[in-house]
Design an enzyme around this catalytic site. Structure first.
Site, PDB file in Angstrom:
ATOM      1  N   ARG A  31      49.088  42.770  42.005  1.00 54.11           N
ATOM      2  CA  ARG A  31      47.697  41.888  42.132  1.00 54.11           C
ATOM      3  C   ARG A  31      46.707  42.810  42.784  1.00 54.11           C
ATOM      4  O   ARG A  31      46.870  43.552  43.772  1.00 54.11           O
ATOM      5  CB  ARG A  31      47.566  40.601  42.973  1.00 54.11           C
ATOM      6  CG  ARG A  31      48.017  39.503  42.017  1.00 54.11           C
ATOM      7  CD  ARG A  31      48.326  38.327  42.680  1.00 54.11           C
ATOM      8  NE  ARG A  31      47.553  37.927  43.970  1.00 54.11           N
ATOM      9  CZ  ARG A  31      47.691  37.011  44.493  1.00 54.11           C
ATOM     10  NH1 ARG A  31      48.624  36.082  44.233  1.00 54.11           N
ATOM     11  NH2 ARG A  31      46.764  36.674  45.355  1.00 54.11           N
TER      12      ARG A  31
ATOM     13  N   ARG B  19      55.205  42.378  46.272  1.00 49.13           N
ATOM     14  CA  ARG B  19      55.072  41.511  44.998  1.00 49.13           C
ATOM     15  C   ARG B  19      54.452  41.993  43.915  1.00 49.13           C
ATOM     16  O   ARG B  19      53.614  42.924  43.855  1.00 49.13           O
ATOM     17  CB  ARG B  19      53.937  39.955  45.720  1.00 49.13           C
ATOM     18  CG  ARG B  19      53.515  39.439  44.531  1.00 49.13           C
ATOM     19  CD  ARG B  19      53.085  37.998  44.997  1.00 49.13           C
ATOM     20  NE  ARG B  19      51.752  38.132  45.974  1.00 49.13           N
ATOM     21  CZ  ARG B  19      51.321  36.975  46.670  1.00 49.13           C
ATOM     22  NH1 ARG B  19      51.896  35.823  46.564  1.00 49.13           N
ATOM     23  NH2 ARG B  19      50.335  37.176  46.970  1.00 49.13           N
TER      24      ARG B  19
ATOM     25  N   ARG C 240      43.146  37.867  54.224  1.00 45.54           N
ATOM     26  CA  ARG C 240      43.520  36.527  53.697  1.00 45.54           C
ATOM     27  C   ARG C 240      44.435  35.848  54.754  1.00 45.54           C
ATOM     28  O   ARG C 240      44.111  34.793  55.169  1.00 45.54           O
ATOM     29  CB  ARG C 240      44.265  36.726  52.506  1.00 45.54           C
ATOM     30  CG  ARG C 240      43.478  37.444  51.116  1.00 45.54           C
ATOM     31  CD  ARG C 240      43.706  36.980  49.888  1.00 45.54           C
ATOM     32  NE  ARG C 240      45.092  36.954  49.705  1.00 45.54           N
ATOM     33  CZ  ARG C 240      45.748  38.032  49.222  1.00 45.54           C
ATOM     34  NH1 ARG C 240      45.463  39.045  49.213  1.00 45.54           N
ATOM     35  NH2 ARG C 240      46.857  37.723  48.699  1.00 45.54           N
TER      36      ARG C 240
HETATM   37  P1  ADP Z   1      46.823  33.999  48.034  1.00 42.06           P
HETATM   38  O1  ADP Z   1      47.607  32.774  48.546  1.00 42.06           O
HETATM   39  O2  ADP Z   1      47.954  35.053  48.106  1.00 42.06           O
HETATM   40  O3  ADP Z   1      45.799  34.282  48.905  1.00 42.06           O
HETATM   41  P2  ADP Z   1      46.191  32.721  45.537  1.00 42.06           P
HETATM   42  O4  ADP Z   1      46.713  33.204  44.563  1.00 42.06           O
HETATM   43  O5  ADP Z   1      46.276  31.476  45.997  1.00 42.06           O
HETATM   44  O6  ADP Z   1      46.667  33.778  46.664  1.00 42.06           O
HETATM   45  O7  ADP Z   1      44.543  32.984  45.695  1.00 42.06           O
HETATM   46  C1  ADP Z   1      43.935  34.109  45.371  1.00 42.06           C
HETATM   47  C2  ADP Z   1      42.284  34.145  45.851  1.00 42.06           C
HETATM   48  O8  ADP Z   1      41.793  33.074  45.084  1.00 42.06           O
HETATM   49  C3  ADP Z   1      42.102  33.847  47.150  1.00 42.06           C
HETATM   50  O9  ADP Z   1      42.292  34.688  48.228  1.00 42.06           O
HETATM   51  C4  ADP Z   1      40.751  33.172  47.069  1.00 42.06           C
HETATM   52  O10 ADP Z   1      39.952  34.436  47.162  1.00 42.06           O
HETATM   53  C5  ADP Z   1      40.658  32.731  45.834  1.00 42.06           C
HETATM   54  N1  ADP Z   1      40.848  30.990  46.151  1.00 42.06           N
HETATM   55  C6  ADP Z   1      42.334  30.417  45.535  1.00 42.06           C
HETATM   56  N2  ADP Z   1      42.269  29.295  46.021  1.00 42.06           N
HETATM   57  C7  ADP Z   1      40.941  28.912  46.520  1.00 42.06           C
HETATM   58  C8  ADP Z   1      40.489  27.934  47.208  1.00 42.06           C
HETATM   59  N3  ADP Z   1      41.131  26.608  47.200  1.00 42.06           N
HETATM   60  N4  ADP Z   1      39.110  28.205  47.824  1.00 42.06           N
HETATM   61  C9  ADP Z   1      38.599  29.175  47.852  1.00 42.06           C
HETATM   62  N5  ADP Z   1      39.261  30.279  47.403  1.00 42.06           N
HETATM   63  C10 ADP Z   1      40.376  30.200  46.703  1.00 42.06           C
END
Ligand code: ADP
Length: 219
Positions: A161, A129, A172
């Site tokens: 990223r 990605r 994750r």
């Molecule tokens: P991905 O789904 O690949 O993990 P995201 O862009 O949705 O990527 O999120 C990146 C990071 O942002 C997460 O790994 C987390 O650290 C943080 N994050 C995003 N949304 C939340 C949430 N709702 N609660 C807690 N942490 C969040």
């Protein structure tokens, strides 16, 4: 012309949530609210909160429920969310799901889509990605922007990223299984859940999503 929907997207990292959420937002004329993009914007702005969030994100951890609920509560009360939204990356824990029910009590979520792609398949998707640093548009090594890692949409720089390393991705995915997956039965019990197979071309998945959503949301 379809208008409005209040929708939550669930799906593990690499399932295609971000890509499909952006397309659905355009299709239904509602904002794409991505908590990951909002956090990355705070990181790019260099605020103190952004710096703290970056450390958590780079390690593959989760930002606290209290902070995330506050951010989303504020965002959902902005004017552009009055006709609906595509919520991507929130809720990510049962506590966030319960808080969201409170925030949206007067205008409840209409449908929750679970985009399903087997865990074995997503690691490759994520390590391939690439994203635009400025607008968050998603590309991949096999589907790059037209010119030299410059975003087709906004001209920003397209990069990997910081948290798309294999180690952070595995963490994750573990957290997804432990913290986020319980939201699937939570929404199934409320009869809000629609399952969509996320394996296939982006166009095929999009067509399936629209048909499932339209069937669920009374117009
Ligand atoms: P991905 O789904 O690949 O993990 P995201 O862009 O949705 O990527 O999120 C990146 C990071 O942002 C997460 O790994 C987390 O650290 C943080 N994050 C995003 N949304 C939340 C949430 N709702 N609660 C807690 N942490 C969040």
């Amino acid at each position: 012309m379809p208008t409005g929907v209040r929708l939550v997207m669930l799906g593990r990292q690499g399932a295609g949530k971000g890509t499909q959420a952006a397309r659905l937002a355009e299709h239904y004329g509602v904002p794409h609210i991505s908590t990951g993009d909002m956090l990355r914007a705070a990181v790019a702005a260099g605020t103190e909160f952004g710096l703290r969030a970056k450390a958590v994100m780079d390690a593959g951890g989760l930002v606290s429920d209290e902070i995330m609920v506050g951010i989303v509560d504020e965002r959902l009360h902005e004017a552009d969310a009055a006709t609906g939204y595509i919520l991507d990356g929130f809720p990510r824990t049962l506590a966030q799901g319960r808080a969201l029910a409170g925030i949206t009590e007067s205008r409840p979520i209409e449908v929750v889509v679970n985009l399903e792609v087997p865990e074995e398949q997503v690691i490759g998707r994520i390590t391939n990605r690439r994203v635009c640093k400025s607008c968050g548009a998603i590309y991949s090594v096999s589907a790059p922007p037209a010119s030299d890692w410059t975003c087709d949409r906004c001209g920003g720089e397209v990069v990997q990223r910081d948290d798309d390393t294999e180690e952070a991705v595995r963490k994750r995915l573990d957290l997804y299984a432990a913290e986020t997956l319980p939201l699937v039965p939570f929404y199934a019990e409320q009869d809000l859940l629609a399952e969509v197979d996320g394996v296939g071309s982006p166009d095929d998945v999009f067509a399936q999503l629209v048909s499932v959503i339209d069937a669920r949301v009374a117009r």
